[in-house]
Write a protein that holds these residues in place. Structure first.
Motif, mmCIF file in Angstrom:
data_model
loop_
_atom_site.group_PDB
_atom_site.id
_atom_site.type_symbol
_atom_site.label_atom_id
_atom_site.label_comp_id
_atom_site.label_asym_id
_atom_site.label_seq_id
_atom_site.Cartn_x
_atom_site.Cartn_y
_atom_site.Cartn_z
ATOM 1 N N GLY A 145 0.777 -1.227 0.000
ATOM 2 C CA GLY A 145 0.000 0.000 0.000
ATOM 3 C C GLY A 145 0.809 1.278 0.000
ATOM 4 N N PHE A 146 2.100 1.201 -0.242
ATOM 5 C CA PHE A 146 2.899 2.418 -0.389
ATOM 6 C C PHE A 146 4.243 2.085 -1.032
ATOM 7 C CE2 PHE A 146 6.101 1.502 2.802
ATOM 8 C CZ PHE A 146 5.463 0.596 3.638
ATOM 9 N N ALA A 147 4.822 3.096 -1.679
ATOM 10 C CA ALA A 147 6.199 2.979 -2.142
ATOM 11 C C ALA A 147 7.034 3.911 -1.291
ATOM 12 C CB ALA A 147 6.302 3.388 -3.614
ATOM 13 N N ASP A 148 8.242 3.438 -0.965
ATOM 14 C CA ASP A 148 9.095 4.237 -0.095
ATOM 15 C C ASP A 148 10.495 4.223 -0.661
ATOM 16 O OD1 ASP A 148 9.060 5.127 3.131
ATOM 17 O OD2 ASP A 148 11.013 4.661 2.255
ATOM 18 N N VAL A 149 11.197 5.328 -0.563
ATOM 19 C CA VAL A 149 12.529 5.416 -1.140
ATOM 20 C C VAL A 149 13.487 4.438 -0.452
ATOM 21 C CG1 VAL A 149 13.346 7.276 0.348
ATOM 22 C CG2 VAL A 149 14.230 7.076 -1.989
#
Ligand code: ATP
Ligand code: MG
Lengths: 270, 323
Positions: free
Chosen positions: B220-224
């Motif tokens: 549910g999310f993309a993170d660096v």
């Protein structure tokens, strides 16, 4: 067929370790000729074969094969024309791949490799026949990893692979030197068989005077990066191992003379 | 139960990572350190595109393409510019951190309210289980959406695995395998090692980018930061898989990569359940890889222990007859 003009190769040029491995080699080999290359250690035999195969580019000179100037061709492109067997029996085959897979790789040497199945039933059968024809009883082990075979068996298969698509030139660099005498005999027998059957143009480096005298139709002897003897025709037919040994002794004596002369000069002037 | 299903699903998503590492590290023997960067790149690209309104399937493929490009850059640094393999990967991985921030515009993109490929899991759940939202199997309970997600990833993972297996049986795929096995021979047989290595890293990092893309949509999310430690994680899966199948045949290795990935994820889930501090996870993973690399060599120095271990392992895995 193969025309070499003025080949020069220096390793580590301009450093104290400089080695002039080829110092102007000219050589013309006719189609179908089987040439043995002999010479002392470090005389440049392997360097000669490697420059023809394209392991590195020569510093100077020209290499023509099959009427094409291949001097600047990269190694993988030359492989279309050249089949090779190395001294180390482990160099010529991929150990964890099966015998059949290795042969399949060799059966598209220098060709475009597309997305068609590598080992279709028909091809498998064809390769099996080629292996069976060698008489080494390996035809039932086609699906075993090639790394499970002995050095002699692997070298025989490498030879088969090199000749699978009839190459314009076959390069053999002491391909029996690392084998026990029996395997070496076997590989030599196969070498002769393949070369005779397909009329392969061949350059074979060997340390065995026996092989050099009895095999092929021409012998060249190298010393310090040059060809110093070139024996063919009737002279080659009459050649005995002892004659070659005598020529080696000459070379050795000349080199010693050179060294002692250099030593003398050094003592006097340095 | 949902913990178990979740671990299996993530294990299957990360099997794409394991495939990628199998291709670069094993098949062409290139120690490719791009991985951490290309996985996050896949996630970042896909998340940004999804937020921008692109169809999730297209966005996922774009994530894979982005990862593939990164791999090709690493290979090019090595083959064209003669930069050491490890350094090539490190350069690209480092650069990608900035690239990923640029793509996302911030360090994190939430996807919970967006349309993602996980919506297909909902569709699948309705198709399979009707309007039951909880499933009861024996004494277990599981949400139908979780089960459908698991099935969806099973399809993706096995589909990619089968495609890879078929690919490696072609003339092209066979040539690729030969590179890692004996480079000198491949050159002598006219195989362009530089081109093939570039292709392998392209393919491998494409799969890794796709793993990042799917992972972002699943969690549910993309993170660096989502790529950090993924290389070691993937290597651990591949090593675990290899020891499970015990042969070097490509088909077994592909199957092993899936099994290793899933099993490793399960082991981690169990360890966390037992109270392992999540902060220690990467340390433990690294220690595991270290042990897997070093123990076999150490064992050979203690013959008695070695034969005991061999026997134990032998029981665990039935050796394929001809390996
Ligand atoms: N790739 C290379 N890099 C550096 N030096 C090399 C290389 N290949 C050959 N040489 C050097 O060139 C010289 C000639 O070597 P080469 O291998 O051609 O000799 P050779 O006649 O094959 O000897 P041998 O009978 O021992 O195989 C040697 O001094 C060797 O050290
Ligand atoms: Mg030599």
């Amino acid at each position: 067929m193969l025309n070499l003009t003025g080949l020069r190769k220096t390793f580590f040029a301009g450093t104290p370790n400089e080695v002039r491995a080829l110092q102007g080699v000219d050589l013309n080999i006719e189609a179908g000729s089987f040439v043995c290359v002999i010479g002392t250690n470090g005389s440049g035999k392997s360097t000669l074969l490697n420059s023809v195969a394209g392991a590195f580019y020569v510093d100077d000179g020209q290499i023509q094969l099959d009427g094409k100037d291949i001097t600047r061709w990269p190694e993988h492109r030359r492989a279309k024309l050249i089949g090779r067997v190395f001294q180390d029996p482990f160099s010529g085959t991929a150990p964890s791949m099966t015998i059949a897979e290795n042969l399949a790789l060799a059966s598209s040497r220098g060709r475009r490799r597309g997305l068609s199945l590598a080992l279709k039933g028909a091809r498998h059968g064809e390769l099996r026949d080629r292996v069976a024809a060698m008489g080494l009883n390996l035809e039932d082990r086609l699906d075993n990893p090639i790394g499970t075979l002995s050095g002699g068996q692997r070298q025989s298969l490498t030879l088969l692979m090199a000749g699978l698509l009839r190459p314009s030139l076959l390069l053999l660099d002491e391909h029996t030197a690392a084998l026990d005498p029996r395997s070496a005999d076997q590989v030599i027998r196969l070498t002769q068989e393949f070369i005779n059957r397909d009329k392969l143009t061949t350059l074979m480096v060997t340390h065995s005077m026996q092989q050099a005298a009895s095999l092929g139709d021409r012998v060249i002897m190298m010393d310090r990066g040059r060809i110093i003897h070139d024996i063919s025709g009737v002279e080659k037919d009459r050649l005995r191992p002892e004659d070659l040994l005598a020529r080696f002794d000459d070379v050795r004596r000349a080199n010693q003379l050179d060294e002692s002369a250099a030593e003398m000069l050094r003592a006097q002037y340095v | 139960m949902s913990l178990l299903i979740g671990s299996l699903t993530i294990g299957l998503i990360l099997s794409l990572l394991a495939y990628g590492i199998l291709i670069s590290f094993r098949v062409v023997a290139f120690e490719d350190l791009t991985v951490d960067g290309s996985l996050a790149l896949g996630g970042a690209t896909t998340a940004s595109l999804i937020v921008g309104g692109v169809h999730p399937v297209l966005a996922t493929l774009a994530g894979a393409a982005a990862g593939a490009t990164a791999g090709a850059v690493t290979a090019t640094l090595h083959t064209r510019f003669d930069i050491n393999r490890l350094l090539s990967g490190i350069l690209v991985m480092t650069a990608l951190y900035s690239v990923n921030l640029r793509i996302m515009g911030k360090s994190n993109i939430p996807l919970l309210t967006q349309r993602t490929v996980m919506d297909y899991a909902d569709g699948l759940a309705t198709f399979l289980f009707g309007d039951r939202s909880m499933l009861h199997v024996a004494s277990w309970q599981a949400s139908s959406r979780d089960v459908a997600s698991l099935l969806l990833m099973l399809v993706v993972s096995s589909g990619v695995g089968l495609a890879l297996f078929a690919f490696f049986r072609t003339n092209f795929g066979l040539a690729l395998q030969a590179i890692g096995d004996n480079t000198r021979m491949t050159r002598a047989l006219g195989i362009n090692v530089e081109f093939m290595t570039t292709f392998a890293l392209f393919l491998g990092n494409g799969l890794i980018g796709m793993a990042g893309a799917l992972l972002a949509q699943y969690q549910g999310f993309a993170d660096v930061q989502m790529g950090i430690g993924m290389l070691v994680w993937g290597v651990a899966s591949v090593i675990l898989g290899e020891s499970l199948v015990g042969t070097k045949k490509i088909g077994y290795l592909i199957a092993g990569a899936v099994m290793g990935s899933v099993l490793f994820r399960l082991l981690v889930a169990i360890a966390l359940r037992w109270g392992l501090n999540p902060n220690d996870l990467k340390l433990i993973t690294a220690a595991f890889v270290f042990a897997a690399l070093v123990l076999p060599k150490m064992l050979t120095r203690f013959p008695a222990l070695n034969s005991f271990v061999q026997r134990t392992v032998g029981v665990l895995r039935k050796e394929p007859a001809d390996a």
